[in-house]
Design an enzyme around this catalytic site. Structure first.
Site, short mmCIF file in Angstrom:
data_model
loop_
_atom_site.label_atom_id
_atom_site.label_comp_id
_atom_site.label_asym_id
_atom_site.label_seq_id
_atom_site.Cartn_x
_atom_site.Cartn_y
_atom_site.Cartn_z
N CYS A 113 0.66 -1.45 0.44
CA CYS A 113 -0.26 0.16 0.15
C CYS A 113 0.95 1.00 0.23
CB CYS A 113 -1.09 0.07 0.97
SG CYS A 113 -2.19 1.23 1.19
N HIS A 218 -4.18 -4.61 0.89
CA HIS A 218 -3.44 -5.47 1.69
C HIS A 218 -3.05 -6.85 2.36
CE1 HIS A 218 -2.61 -1.30 3.55
NE2 HIS A 218 -3.46 -0.73 3.02
N GLU A 220 -0.99 -8.49 3.86
CA GLU A 220 -2.11 -9.09 5.29
C GLU A 220 -3.33 -9.04 6.18
OE1 GLU A 220 -1.05 -6.33 4.06
OE2 GLU A 220 -2.75 -5.30 6.14
#
Ligand SMILES: [Mn+2]
Length: 253
Positions: A113, A218, A220
Site C-alpha cells: 500500500c 493489503h 496481510e
C-alpha cells in the site's frame, strides 16, 4: 539462520489514553503474516538518527514497508491536495533511508500500500493524491461504506511475465482495497505487473535483480480461507530472505 523481517511502523493517536504521547505502532496482521510464513518480524522505529537505523538495518534479512498515512507530496514535487492528510515527513525520511540501503544491498523488499507508493516516489515516480473519478470504470478503492480491510473489492490482472504471476501461478487474483492514492507516473526503475479493472497500477516489481515487490492492496489482512493464494507472497518473501542470507554468509566466509 534467522529470517529477521523489519516492519515499518506508523504514528498512531492513543485513543484509550488521549493524554499520552503518540504511539509508534503497526497492525497485528503484518506480524502474523510474517510469522505464519516462516519469518521473524521486528517492528522498526521512526528516527532520524541514521546510526541507530543502520545498526538495526544491519541485523535484518529483509524489510516490509507497511501501509499507513499519505506520503508528503513535497517528495515528488507537488503541492498537497486537500484530501492529502496526516503526512509525516519524519516517517517518510526514515523509510527512504532504509529503502536506499536495502535496494543497494539487494535485501528483499516487500512494499504494501503506502509502501508501494513510497517505492515509486523513491525511484522518482509520482502519485495520484486522490484517485481521479474519471477512470474507465469507477471501482470503489476505499470501501467507505464498510471500512473493512478484509472485504474483497476488486480483481487484479497480473502480467504473465511477472514474479507475482509465478508466485500465484495465476494471472488474476481477488484483492481488497483500502487506498485513496495510487501510482500516477511510474518510476523508470519499476515495472507495472498488476492492475485493477479501471487501469490503476496495483502491483510493481523492480527491473534489476533482487526481490523488490510492491502491491497496492493489503494481502496481510486477507484471511487465508478467503484467498489462500495471498500467503504465497509472504512465503516467497521469506524464501528470498533465506536465499539472501545464505549468499551473504557464503560471501563473508
Ligand atoms: Mn485498489
Amino acid at each position: 539462520m534467522s529470517l529477521l523481517v523489519g516492519i515499518t511502523s506508523g504514528e498512531v493517536e492513543n485513543k484509550l489514553f488521549p493524554w499520552s504521547p503518540t504511539v509508534l505502532g503497526q497492525n497485528y496482521t503484518y506480524f502474523d503474516a510474517v510469522i505464519n510464513n516462516g519469518g521473524t518480524p521486528v517492528m522498526l522505529p521512526i528516527t532520524q538518527n541514521a546510526n541507530i537505523l543502520r545498526e538495526i538495518y544491519d541485523h535484518l534479512g529483509g524489510i516490509l514497508f507497511a501501509g499507513g498515512n499519505d506520503i508528503s507530496p513535497s517528495l515528488y514535487h507537488q503541492e498537497p491536495h486537500p484530501k492529502t492528510t496526516h503526512t509525516s515527513l519524519g516517517r517518510d525520511k526514515a523509510e527512504l533511508q532504509l529503502l536506499a540501503w536495502a535496494y543497494e544491498d539487494k535485501k528483499p523488499i516487500l512494499a504494501i500500500c503506502r509502501g508501494m507508493q513510497l517505492l515509486n516516489v523513491f525511484f522518482g515516480g509520482t502519485l495520484h493524491q486522490n484517485i481521479p473519478k474519471n477512470l474507465p470504470s469507477s471501482i470503489d478503492h476505499i470501501n467507505p461504506s464498510e471500512k473493512d480491510m478484509l472485504r474483497i473489492s476488486h480483481t487484479l490482472k497480473l502480467a504473465s511475465d511477472s514474479l507475482l504471476s509465478r508466485i500465484f501461478e495465476s494471472e488474476t487474483i481477488p484483492a481488497n482495497s483500502y487506498h485513496h492514492q495510487a501510482i500516477d507516473k511510474l518510476a523508470p526503475e519499476l515495472k507495472a505487473v498488476a492492475w485493477s479493472e479501471d487501469g490503476l497500477i496495483e502491483g510493481v516489481e523492480g527491473k534489476s535483480e533482487g526481490f523488490v515487490i510492491g502491491v497496492q492492496c493489503h494481502p496481510e489482512a486477507i484471511e487465508k480461507d478467503i484467498v489462500p493464494l495471498w500467503s504465497n507472497l509472504f512465503t516467497a518473501f521469506t524464501q528470498a530472505i533465506h536465499k539472501f542470507e545464505q549468499a551473504a554468509s557464503y560471501s563473508s566466509r
